[in-house]
Design a protein around this motif. Sequence first.
Motif, mmCIF file in Angstrom:
data_model
loop_
_atom_site.group_PDB
_atom_site.id
_atom_site.type_symbol
_atom_site.label_atom_id
_atom_site.label_comp_id
_atom_site.label_asym_id
_atom_site.label_seq_id
_atom_site.Cartn_x
_atom_site.Cartn_y
_atom_site.Cartn_z
ATOM 1 N N GLU A 171 0.350 33.885 6.826
ATOM 2 C CA GLU A 171 0.038 34.859 7.880
ATOM 3 C C GLU A 171 -0.071 34.205 9.250
ATOM 4 N N ALA A 212 2.162 39.951 8.475
ATOM 5 C CA ALA A 212 1.044 39.733 7.556
ATOM 6 C C ALA A 212 -0.227 39.376 8.301
ATOM 7 N N GLY A 213 -0.058 38.687 9.434
ATOM 8 C CA GLY A 213 -1.236 38.250 10.180
ATOM 9 C C GLY A 213 -1.790 39.355 11.067
ATOM 10 N N CYS A 236 0.733 41.445 1.298
ATOM 11 C CA CYS A 236 1.956 40.760 0.858
ATOM 12 C C CYS A 236 2.780 41.652 -0.041
ATOM 13 N N HIS A 244 6.208 36.309 9.794
ATOM 14 C CA HIS A 244 5.109 36.670 8.897
ATOM 15 C C HIS A 244 3.803 36.766 9.660
ATOM 16 N N ARG A 245 3.716 36.017 10.774
ATOM 17 C CA ARG A 245 2.476 36.053 11.546
ATOM 18 C C ARG A 245 2.226 37.470 12.062
ATOM 19 N N GLU A 252 -1.633 42.839 9.399
ATOM 20 C CA GLU A 252 -2.336 42.831 8.117
ATOM 21 C C GLU A 252 -1.671 43.680 7.048
ATOM 22 N N GLN A 271 -1.616 32.809 -0.800
ATOM 23 C CA GLN A 271 -1.715 31.635 0.071
ATOM 24 C C GLN A 271 -2.010 30.360 -0.718
#
Lengths: 195, 170, 451, 254, 759
Positions: A148, A54-55, A61, A50-51, A58, A141
Amino acid sequence: MNVSIVPGLRALRPAALVGGTLFLGLLVGYWANATWYPGTSPEQPIEFSHRIHAGENEIPCMYCHTQARRSISAGVPSVSKCVGCHKEIATERPQIRKLMSYWQNEEPIPWIKVHDLPDFVHFTHKRHVSAYARAAGIECQTCHGPVETMDRIRVTSRAIDGSFQLDTPWEMGLCLNCHRQHQVEHGTDCWTCHK
Amino acid sequence: MSNFAVGLFREPQSALAAAGTLKGAGFATPELMSPVPLEGVEEVLGEKKSVIKRFTLFGALIGGISGFVLAAGTSVLFVHPTGGRPIITIPPYLIITYELLILFGILFTVLGFFISARLPAIRDRVYVPEAAVDQFAVSVACDNHEHFKRAESILREAGAEQVRDMAEDD
Amino acid sequence: MPTETNDLQYADVHRDVIRSIVETGPQYYIALGTAFGVTLLCFFFPWSYQLYYGIGAAGMNHPGVWGTYLASFIFWIGLSHSGTLLSCVLHLTHSTWRKAMYRSAEAMTLFSLMVAATFVMVHVGRPWFIHWALPYPNQMEMWPNFRSPLLFDVMAIGTYITGSSIFIYMGSIPDFAAVRDRTTGWRNNMYALLSMGWRGTDREWHRLHWAYTFLAVLIIPLAVSVHSIVSWDFAMSIVPALHQTIFAPYFVVGAIYSGTAGIVTVMFVLRKYMDFGQYITKVHFDNLGKLLLVLSLIWTYINGIELFTGWFSGASSEHEALRYKLFGYYAPLYWEMIAFCAVAPLLCISSRFRTSFVPMLILSIAINIGMYTERFLIVGTSLSRQYLPDAWGVYVPSLVEISIIVGSLALFVTLFLVFVKIVPSVSMYEVKETMDAPKPEPVASPEGSPA
Amino acid sequence: MSLLDRFTDGWRKYRKPGYYEEFDYHWAMTIDLDKCTGCEACVTACQAENNLPIVGEKAFAEGREMKWIRIERYWEGEYPDVKLRFIPMLCQQCDSAPCETVCPVSATYHNQDGLNTQIYNRCIGTRSCAVYCPYEVRYFNWNDHQWDAPLEQQLNPDVTVREKGVMEKCTFCIQRIRQAKDHAKDDGRRRVRDGEVQPACVQTCPANALVFGDRKDPNSQVSRSMNDPRAYRVLEELNTDPSVVYLKKVDAKG
Amino acid sequence: MPNIERRDFLKLVGAGSVGVGAGFYLRESIKHPMEHLIPHVVAPEDFSTGIDTWYNTVCSMCAAGCGISVRTREGRVKKIEGNPSHPVSQGRLCALGQAGPQVLYNPDRLTGPLMQTGERGSGAFAQITWDEGLSKVADRLDLLRAAERGNRVCLLSQGVRGHLAQLFERFVDQLGSERLLHYDFDHPHTLYAANQRFFGEQRLPYYDLKNTRYLLSFGADYLGSWISPVHHSLGFGHSRQGRPDVRGRFVQIEPRMSLSGAAADEWIAARPGTEGLLALAVAHHILSKGYYQGADRADWIAVLAGYTTTEVAAQTGVPAETIVRLADAFAQTQPSLAIGGGSAGNHSNGVDTLVAVNALNYLVGNLGKAGGLVFNPEPAGPTTHPHQASYRTMLEFVEDARRGNIEVLIVNGTNPVFTLPSAAGFAEALAEIPLIVSLSSFLDETTALADVILPSHTYLESWGDDFPEPGVGFPVGAVSQPVASPLYDTRATGDIILGLAQRLDMNDVLPWSSMEDCIKDGWRQIHERGGGDVRTESFESFWRAVLTAGVWGEETHRESTFTLDKSVIAGIGVQAPEFSGASDDYPFILHPYLSTTLHDGRAANLPWLQELPDPMTSVVYGSWVEMNPVTAKGLGLTEGDLVDIESPHGRIRAPVYVYPAIMPDVIAMPIGQGHAEYGRYARNRGVNPIEILSPQMEPQTGSLASSATRVKITATGRRAELVKTGGNSRDLGRNIVQTTGAGQHSANLNSIPITVIPS
């Protein structure tokens, strides 16, 4: 002859020592399991990060978890959704090859559930990610933690003061607390969540 | 370390008499040890007053108040209407109040007993096992040997079968 | 006062009671082993099965959702009533005949309360969540419902167990001290701790007297409230034949009644098997017999009232409940109860009967069988015939339930057997109090050398 | 709000009954006995909607059937002048419910929809509510229930499957009420429209004998139905104040 | 601890390690078990996780043809409700229809093609592939067809309608066979015949219960099992309390109170088989009072001369004044309606009886108007009446089979081994048939005797369509679509037939590759014909619209111009019913009735319905014999006593249920239980009264006079407690079901109005 309870207590000492050690051991064992084998971040069939998604990249979600805004469950993306991007992107990585082999065999990926509520809790994502909820500052979150930043998803909950608590599953008090803070309509009616 | 002269008697009256004499002779108030509660101690050694009743009263008050606060307070913390009744319903809460009143009354009475009876005995205390069976002991603190001799003679005179010199650790 | 103890000396009491603790014959171990075995086999084993399978292991159904577990619960609570309550009343009224028997009567209270509390666990569907009925702060922010008669029960029984165990303990402290002096090894250590360093000084006796009296004063209304509250579990419902104002006194009287009968049984056993013949005498049986007679009359009267109010109400549901009780499926049990609890105790009119040990034992057991039946009928008949005739049903206990009833008796016996080996089952100092003070003739000096 | 504030506030607010008036909805049902044919379609609908178990012949014979709504039948007269009256019996959602007060753990209480709740995961199974209920509509899970595979695939995901030792009862299909409210919120509406939500039994009743709605809304079908002169409540004398109102059967002969 | 000894140290270490281990495993044991989140490989379009999808389709649990909406979640069927836009069910559904998911998810479903490997009935089956199964059947059919012995093939199906019926017709025709039989135990042959005779109508009319004010029902359990219970219930409810100031009255005439009898305002017990006489007596009174003034009045008077109320009263056991009262009310309350069926039609005089009932409607002018009897227009799709097999037809089939004239029998859905009396000898005849193929989804009694089982989809998995019969006064059609993907290796019935057809090269007549095509093709014609409530340009959008709505209808009504032929009037007359068995030997008349919950036994494998209390008796999971309290007392029987019920054709054993509303010389038994096969929930439960029925027929239609068997009862001295809910079935003056007088129902009664809490 004198009398006192001290000799009696003294005689109890060995038993108390053994009992105390047993109890202490129990605590240590429990703690050790909780600390080193929390089971709150299982190894997934594909090391999806997910890093990265989503991190770093970007990706919102709800690009993948499309159901969240209209269904009770957020849903996991279908294999075809993953393949949609990864036909082009990073095709050579071993994990992506793993993905492609699932795709070619037309097999679903057996993801392991990390965030789980008991069956008697009826949580709907839809209500909690609606525009109204977002206006109140409820993000994914809020419940799922800083996803993320996680390579592998980990159970996360929140303390009453709002700080994240890793490896701690959600408990009813936290739901209640939030419902009270936001003055949710019927937010403390049991039948809102249990039915 | 303090020393005691302990006299053992067969008859309670003699023991009481000895205690009275000792007290009259300027000794510190003697202690009686007996297998049964003795009647007439107060005439000899003076009125006894205990604080237990205050403990009991205090405990009952604490219990009663906390009982009601517990019942009424918790029901407004998470409101669960039942049976069309008010959330704070006095009659049933009085029962809780009552039960906790009794419970705390009992607990405080016990506490008061232990405190006022100076139990449990952590320090060594002078004791005569015969006093738990059928003999009556009078123990009196003696500062020195002379004191002891005097006490012994008084005890013997009163009919003590034995007089023991005992000590207890401070 | 007890005439037969006149030739006894303090030391004899001491000797006899301590002997009952330290001298243990094979008979005792056989009895204990049997009782414990039966407890395991008939109580814990079926209960484990029930925990695994669900309450369905019992014979309960709709509408008979309450069954023998609850009946047993009331029965044991009832049995508990005489011990501490009688002890308190008699203590305050300075009855001397109380003194030889009150310790074991109180033990009966304590253990029947424990067994009753176990029945709560057996009764509920999910005993692993039973702590939710206790008020403690938790993250769910959920508290128990203090408006519930069941919660009154929790509070009352909790208080009662605490109170009566403290009461029995306080009364035993001097005796623990006495036993402490005569034992060695682990027993000595145990009694040293239990007696807390009691020496029998004038101050200690004084404090004990007052504390004990206060406790007695507190416990009498508590005991009355406990069984009243148990009756409210039923009377606060609107079930025909349960919704009755008479229930609280009815239950309290019934409780004392069955408890007194229980004391008779226990006294008989102590007398016979623990050689306390010199302490537990005809006087006790005579007095208990009188008490039983009075209680049975009150009990019968209240039963009559119950029938009358049911009939007088004119409501179809009440009439049906009444008819069903007297002539329905469970009617043989009802008439058995009447025979055992209303008719048989009339024998106590005769003083010869009261002072005969075996007949009294038989009567006391019969009364308790009758009283168990009463509790069963309160649950069974009333729930079988409620407002909607189409929803009527009949409840018959299952094998598991019957086994657990038997097992609970064994559990009680086990606890009691353990008790008599730890706590002096006759209060030494109070028996001594009733005796004349020692005479001046010299007696062989007691063992235990001077320090 | 501090604890003390909450307490003093609560003291002022909750010293008296009647706070039901503040509720948003007050769901109610009317059952027209003149229309009811006793066909038991409602019973099956409820069974399907609410994951009611199949208890099996043995348990049924023991009196352990699970039917949140059942049809009671009462014969009147003797042959040939004989009549059979049906009456569907379900949780009456009493406003003064005897069952609510007795639960020691607040697993059942009156919620802000005017409903008599049953929270399965809070229930410890004292079964006292079933004793206190004069309508005999509370059902206990005497054991865990089995669905022979693949029958379990039919189970409604919106309703908890109850475990052994738990009491259960009619909820007026709370899951449907919640869903309707959810839709109302989605549409930006404040209130659920009349007829928008129907419990499974009402939905399916072939004779239209059952009407469900919000009795706070004076124009709702159920409000009007409740004001019918034929309206009565079963065991009215017990003052349980039920939310289920029956309409008398018309006896054309007498 | 300075002076710790070795032993003590070891003790401590031991205790510590035990503690650590225990603590570790304590935590381990309370961990949440691992669950998986299995995504789709490709996300399906028509459903999303956690969101309901509703499909409109058609119920196939009975012949009524209700439209249903099926709630599915994640591809699984969760609940079935009535389709609100379907005119038959209007959003409502009966218990039987609701139990649909248990058909789909029944644990006893056949999961794939099977072949009998042992003796027939031994239950030894081996799994085969569809190819093998179809080939085996097709090869045999091909041989027969080639040898021009196609007529030795018989397709025996449950009553199906729509294009599947058409498919069957064509298929059988192509084989060169005439043996297409639709057999249902509950098919109302006599009713069809009576309507044919009286009205000249092939189809049943629409009975407008909704708008009627007075209903006279002769034996028709219209709320329980007769024709279309859901629709009738809707009408019933509306008629009762749906209109301001008008409340319909319902009178039920039957020997044993049925569900409809309980709902009726008045239940009248008439001797079994004499309902027709009663109807004619009513007619007689109508004529004699001059309520009827038609031109053919004289003819009527002539033909009804023998049916005076007094005479009929003696024959029926219904007092003359009651007959007069009924006749007056029936004639004077307009609109009124008389219906007949059920047990009244299942006698040797069944057709005559129902003709007499029709005559009543004619005499008071109830034809073609609201609240009366409305003739149905031509249905939009194919119909199959000619193939409905009566008992006589089945006997002929049995005879043929016994002679060896049947070589292949294909059974679809129907279960004659269970639903035919043992006197018919059906099961024995099957032994003479070399190849039996079953298309059933379940291993029922007939399927258990099959050689090859090609299991069908359930109706929730397959395509189909339906044109409800009787209609609702205007043409209605509905498409049945699969709402769940097939659970097992089964195929739709149509697809199996098409599969056989392909192997037999019938492509010119049966050109479709699948049932879906077939249906679509059929509906294309409906689209092209125009009309109906769905009007679109393209067929595709029409098709989509029909699928979405689940129903298609056309607002056309038939003109009601009906003239009665004089010859019909002359033919009116009801003979006394004939019963098999002498009344001395067999003192009771057996009244078997369709179970409200299990219907004719088809629902016996559904646990919900097994556990659904019978509405009248609350009995579940078993059979019982209903008996008048006086009769029971006379025989010394109480509830639960096991008795033998013996007819000249067999004997069964069942417990007694003392039933307050049954004639003293009649005993009643529900049909539905007594399965020897049919899965774990049905097997070995209760008894099947059909088994002992005498082969008495209604001579005109050849249908089984199933209510015309005499029996005797012998107590066995044993008991079997009935499994039921009820405690006491009397309310003991507790006023639980309250009633109010008829005239006052809109007046202000002595009840406290329950008002809204003021806000």
